[in-house]
Design an enzyme around this catalytic site. Sequence first.
Site, mmCIF file in Angstrom:
data_model
loop_
_atom_site.group_PDB
_atom_site.id
_atom_site.type_symbol
_atom_site.label_atom_id
_atom_site.label_comp_id
_atom_site.label_asym_id
_atom_site.label_seq_id
_atom_site.Cartn_x
_atom_site.Cartn_y
_atom_site.Cartn_z
ATOM 1 C CB ALA A 1 -9.449 -7.864 -18.918
ATOM 2 C CG HIS B 1 -16.209 -6.292 -20.567
ATOM 3 N ND1 HIS B 1 -16.610 -6.994 -19.082
ATOM 4 C CD2 HIS B 1 -15.164 -6.946 -20.779
ATOM 5 C CE1 HIS B 1 -15.557 -7.736 -18.890
ATOM 6 N NE2 HIS B 1 -14.929 -7.831 -19.844
ATOM 7 C CG HIS C 1 -7.131 -17.342 -17.541
ATOM 8 N ND1 HIS C 1 -7.593 -16.354 -18.287
ATOM 9 C CD2 HIS C 1 -5.868 -16.798 -17.144
ATOM 10 C CE1 HIS C 1 -7.090 -15.311 -18.257
ATOM 11 N NE2 HIS C 1 -5.788 -15.543 -17.452
ATOM 12 C CG ASP D 1 -10.582 -14.388 -24.249
ATOM 13 O OD1 ASP D 1 -11.467 -15.020 -23.573
ATOM 14 O OD2 ASP D 1 -9.516 -14.210 -23.729
ATOM 15 C CG HIS E 1 -15.614 -15.031 -22.269
ATOM 16 N ND1 HIS E 1 -15.804 -15.578 -21.117
ATOM 17 C CD2 HIS E 1 -14.574 -14.974 -23.016
ATOM 18 C CE1 HIS E 1 -14.510 -15.840 -20.751
ATOM 19 N NE2 HIS E 1 -13.708 -15.398 -21.635
ATOM 20 C CG LEU E 2 -22.024 -17.061 -25.937
ATOM 21 C CD1 LEU E 2 -22.927 -18.345 -26.396
ATOM 22 C CD2 LEU E 2 -21.972 -16.124 -27.181
ATOM 23 N NE ARG E 3 -18.962 -10.987 -20.990
ATOM 24 C CZ ARG E 3 -17.785 -11.339 -20.593
ATOM 25 N NH1 ARG E 3 -17.457 -12.472 -19.851
ATOM 26 N NH2 ARG E 3 -16.792 -10.604 -20.928
ATOM 27 C CG HIS F 1 -6.867 -16.873 -23.309
ATOM 28 N ND1 HIS F 1 -5.836 -17.088 -22.183
ATOM 29 C CD2 HIS F 1 -7.944 -16.850 -22.725
ATOM 30 C CE1 HIS F 1 -6.618 -17.130 -21.154
ATOM 31 N NE2 HIS F 1 -7.818 -17.212 -21.341
ATOM 32 C CE LYS G 1 -10.386 -20.817 -18.956
ATOM 33 N NZ LYS G 1 -11.160 -19.571 -19.483
HETATM 34 C C1 NCD Z 1 -12.482 -12.373 -20.020
HETATM 35 C C2 NCD Z 1 -13.896 -11.853 -19.737
HETATM 36 O O1 NCD Z 1 -14.012 -10.672 -19.905
HETATM 37 O O2 NCD Z 1 -14.672 -12.601 -19.221
HETATM 38 N N1 NCD Z 1 -11.672 -11.357 -20.212
HETATM 39 C C3 NCD Z 1 -10.392 -11.355 -21.031
HETATM 40 O O3 NCD Z 1 -9.817 -10.299 -20.969
HETATM 41 N N2 NCD Z 1 -10.018 -12.434 -21.828
HETATM 42 C C4 NCD Z 1 -12.022 -13.469 -19.192
HETATM 43 C C5 NCD Z 1 -11.016 -14.340 -19.638
HETATM 44 O O4 NCD Z 1 -10.744 -15.230 -20.684
HETATM 45 O O5 NCD Z 1 -9.822 -14.289 -19.032
HETATM 46 ZN ZN ZN Z 2 -11.799 -16.154 -21.907
#
Ligand code: NCD
Ligand code: ZN
Length: 346
Positions: free
Chosen positions: A267, A255, A145, A251, A28-30, A179, A108
């Site tokens: 999460a 945050h 997922h 993964d 996740h790179l946002r 994951h 995805k």
């Molecule tokens: C991921 C996220 O923050 O985008 N969070 C996580 O707990 N893994 C989303 C995801 O891959 O489920």
């Molecule tokens: Zn993820």
Amino acid sequence: MANSNAVLHLKAMMMELALDRPLDMHLHLREGAMLELVAPLSAAQLAGAVIMPNLVPPIDTPARLAQYRAAVAAAAAPYAFTPYHTLFFRAYDEATLNAVRDQIIGIKLYPEGVTTNSAGGVRNLDEAEQTLALMEQLGIPLLVHGESHGFVLDREAEFLPVYRRLATRFPGLTIVMEHITTAAAVALLDELPNLFATVTLHHLLITLDDLAGGLLQPHLFCKPIAKRPGDRQALLGAALRPHPKLMLGSDSAPHPIDAKEAAGCAAGVFSAPVLLPMLAELFERHDALDRLQAFVSDHARRIYAIDPPPRRVMLIREAWRVPDRYGDVVPLAAGQQLMWSLAPFV
Ligand code: NCD
Ligand code: ZN
């Protein structure tokens, strides 16, 4: 004399580790400032990564994909890093899939509401069938997922029949269980030829006890949640083997600290800065350093039939202390000493 020379030579060899084109198959790179903060941390140690599309709004049109591709490319420069992009699963028509197929590595699928930014996910899998058939035809992998809406510890196990059904119904579709966290998911890999999986660094390291057995550790809270010791053992066994259908997918999901150290903790585990150093330490501890290459690259290149440009990433056996923060994000193993470091980028 000859003997001590040999020992010295062996020691020198153990001091560094070269990885050929390491890849992170779930990242996740946002966007915006967070993208600029985290992308270089991954690009500095990886030849490429599969970039997740769960943004707000999600990556679900060719135009949005083009915009995000440009943003990621800019943030990852100047590294020799190949982002492998994904679309957020929706009911796509053939024209749309044809327009994007050369720009994505897969699509995805999130069941609705199971994790961060998945409100627009799939509610009824039957309605996904037409798109899945098109993906099978066009050779576009499906990344999933895989969690139900059930009791949190059972969500992955409850989803396994769905994987079984999809893999049987679409035998030509490459399906990646993202994951995985359970021994049962590892076992499923050997049941269905078109089923593959990623596993994270943190699920190789922790169980639910590390997250919630003592003081609550918000920076270890993620979806799917870490499970039992037997599950971790099965995942680790498969990674160390390494199982030919298993790939590294961190993964890493950053945050801001105020979203993690909060009454409602978001999460996601931010493992990007420590990914290869901690993996090297783990594989070394299990006397399996010679198998790390397959787990971090070879399997992914074969499964996805990708061939990233040459890149050798060097690790050196030199201790360092993981920073407490990167910007306003707390990394995995914050403040801890690690035994392997990334050699400076040249
Ligand atoms: C991921 C996220 O923050 O985008 N969070 C996580 O707990 N893994 C989303 C995801 O891959 O489920
Ligand atoms: Zn993820």
